[in-house]
Design a protein around this motif. Sequence first.
Motif, PDB file in Angstrom:
ATOM      1  N   HIS A  63      22.410  69.755 129.588  1.00  0.00           N
ATOM      2  CA  HIS A  63      21.060  69.199 129.534  1.00  0.00           C
ATOM      3  C   HIS A  63      20.521  69.296 128.114  1.00  0.00           C
ATOM      4  O   HIS A  63      20.899  70.198 127.365  1.00  0.00           O
ATOM      5  N   GLN A  64      19.627  68.385 127.774  1.00  0.00           N
ATOM      6  CA  GLN A  64      18.934  68.447 126.491  1.00  0.00           C
ATOM      7  C   GLN A  64      17.511  68.932 126.733  1.00  0.00           C
ATOM      8  O   GLN A  64      16.813  68.388 127.580  1.00  0.00           O
ATOM      9  N   ILE A  65      17.119  69.938 125.983  1.00  0.00           N
ATOM     10  CA  ILE A  65      15.763  70.464 126.055  1.00  0.00           C
ATOM     11  C   ILE A  65      15.050  70.024 124.784  1.00  0.00           C
ATOM     12  O   ILE A  65      15.533  70.256 123.677  1.00  0.00           O
ATOM     13  N   VAL A 122      15.610  69.569 119.460  1.00  0.00           N
ATOM     14  CA  VAL A 122      16.466  69.450 120.642  1.00  0.00           C
ATOM     15  C   VAL A 122      17.437  70.631 120.675  1.00  0.00           C
ATOM     16  O   VAL A 122      18.030  70.987 119.661  1.00  0.00           O
ATOM     17  N   VAL A 123      17.576  71.224 121.860  1.00  0.00           N
ATOM     18  CA  VAL A 123      18.544  72.288 122.105  1.00  0.00           C
ATOM     19  C   VAL A 123      19.356  71.871 123.324  1.00  0.00           C
ATOM     20  O   VAL A 123      18.808  71.313 124.272  1.00  0.00           O
ATOM     21  N   GLY A 174      31.330  76.372 135.937  1.00  0.00           N
ATOM     22  CA  GLY A 174      31.364  74.940 136.199  1.00  0.00           C
ATOM     23  C   GLY A 174      30.809  74.063 135.100  1.00  0.00           C
ATOM     24  O   GLY A 174      30.791  72.839 135.230  1.00  0.00           O
ATOM     25  N   GLY A 175      30.348  74.656 134.016  1.00  0.00           N
ATOM     26  CA  GLY A 175      29.835  73.873 132.896  1.00  0.00           C
ATOM     27  C   GLY A 175      30.904  73.648 131.850  1.00  0.00           C
ATOM     28  O   GLY A 175      32.087  73.887 132.082  1.00  0.00           O
ATOM     29  N   GLN A 176      30.469  73.200 130.697  1.00  0.00           N
ATOM     30  CA  GLN A 176      31.392  72.956 129.583  1.00  0.00           C
ATOM     31  C   GLN A 176      31.204  73.944 128.438  1.00  0.00           C
ATOM     32  O   GLN A 176      31.908  73.869 127.445  1.00  0.00           O
ATOM     33  N   GLY A 177      30.216  74.814 128.554  1.00  0.00           N
ATOM     34  CA  GLY A 177      29.923  75.728 127.454  1.00  0.00           C
ATOM     35  C   GLY A 177      29.420  74.980 126.226  1.00  0.00           C
ATOM     36  O   GLY A 177      29.614  75.425 125.102  1.00  0.00           O
ATOM     37  N   ALA A 178      28.746  73.841 126.431  1.00  0.00           N
ATOM     38  CA  ALA A 178      28.306  72.982 125.332  1.00  0.00           C
ATOM     39  C   ALA A 178      26.987  73.429 124.710  1.00  0.00           C
ATOM     40  O   ALA A 178      26.526  72.837 123.736  1.00  0.00           O
ATOM     41  N   GLY A 179      26.374  74.455 125.267  1.00  0.00           N
ATOM     42  CA  GLY A 179      25.101  74.916 124.729  1.00  0.00           C
ATOM     43  C   GLY A 179      24.743  76.267 125.305  1.00  0.00           C
ATOM     44  O   GLY A 179      25.544  76.910 125.986  1.00  0.00           O
ATOM     45  N   PHE A 180      23.528  76.674 125.027  1.00  0.00           N
ATOM     46  CA  PHE A 180      23.038  77.959 125.524  1.00  0.00           C
ATOM     47  C   PHE A 180      22.980  77.954 127.048  1.00  0.00           C
ATOM     48  O   PHE A 180      22.513  76.990 127.650  1.00  0.00           O
ATOM     49  N   ALA A 181      23.416  79.035 127.667  1.00  0.00           N
ATOM     50  CA  ALA A 181      23.207  79.226 129.101  1.00  0.00           C
ATOM     51  C   ALA A 181      21.748  79.653 129.301  1.00  0.00           C
ATOM     52  O   ALA A 181      21.100  80.148 128.366  1.00  0.00           O
ATOM     53  N   PRO A 182      21.187  79.461 130.492  1.00  0.00           N
ATOM     54  CA  PRO A 182      19.769  79.782 130.695  1.00  0.00           C
ATOM     55  C   PRO A 182      19.349  81.189 130.264  1.00  0.00           C
ATOM     56  O   PRO A 182      18.314  81.355 129.612  1.00  0.00           O
ATOM     57  N   PHE A 183      20.118  82.213 130.589  1.00  0.00           N
ATOM     58  CA  PHE A 183      19.715  83.559 130.181  1.00  0.00           C
ATOM     59  C   PHE A 183      19.911  83.786 128.684  1.00  0.00           C
ATOM     60  O   PHE A 183      19.238  84.615 128.081  1.00  0.00           O
ATOM     61  N   ASP A 184      20.805  83.021 128.041  1.00  0.00           N
ATOM     62  CA  ASP A 184      20.905  83.063 126.582  1.00  0.00           C
ATOM     63  C   ASP A 184      19.613  82.534 125.966  1.00  0.00           C
ATOM     64  O   ASP A 184      19.109  83.081 124.975  1.00  0.00           O
ATOM     65  N   LEU A 185      19.076  81.465 126.550  1.00  0.00           N
ATOM     66  CA  LEU A 185      17.803  80.916 126.066  1.00  0.00           C
ATOM     67  C   LEU A 185      16.672  81.915 126.261  1.00  0.00           C
ATOM     68  O   LEU A 185      15.776  82.038 125.418  1.00  0.00           O
ATOM     69  N   TYR A 186      16.694  82.632 127.353  1.00  0.00           N
ATOM     70  CA  TYR A 186      15.693  83.667 127.623  1.00  0.00           C
ATOM     71  C   TYR A 186      15.718  84.718 126.516  1.00  0.00           C
ATOM     72  O   TYR A 186      14.684  85.064 125.938  1.00  0.00           O
TER      73      TYR A 186
END
Length: 131
Positions: A15-17, A23-24, A33-45
């Motif tokens: 997803h793009q935030i 944009v992140v 099940g993801g691609q590791g293409a960006g921060f995971a939700p708890f990484d963003l936290y």
Amino acid sequence: MAQVQIVSDGPDYRHQIRSGDHVVVADEPAALGGQGAGFAPFDLYLASLSACTAITLRMYAEKKGWALGEFRAELSSRRDDAGKLVVHRVLHATGPLTDAQWQRLLEVVEKTPVTLVMREGATITSERAAG
């Protein structure tokens, strides 16, 4: 205070935030099940808390005329025995700070805006968009 928009641009959980012109990318690791293409939700936290930590301490040090040098905060999280999230910060600075200055920074970091909100919790509401 703050406003963001998240858009699913696929595939999988990527997803793009957006916030203003910034944009992140958020995603889940491959193991979930993801691609590791960006921060995971708890990484963003943790990233949110780390940004507030670094900015607040830099502002405070500049106001006091203290040379932080390069500042770094390492954050980690875990669940305690009761299942509650525990976040731990380790702070580093290359500047010539005294023990008394470090003690003051450790007091200030406990009162950063994001620290306080995370400790108190937040009311979260949701609704369906019109149309």
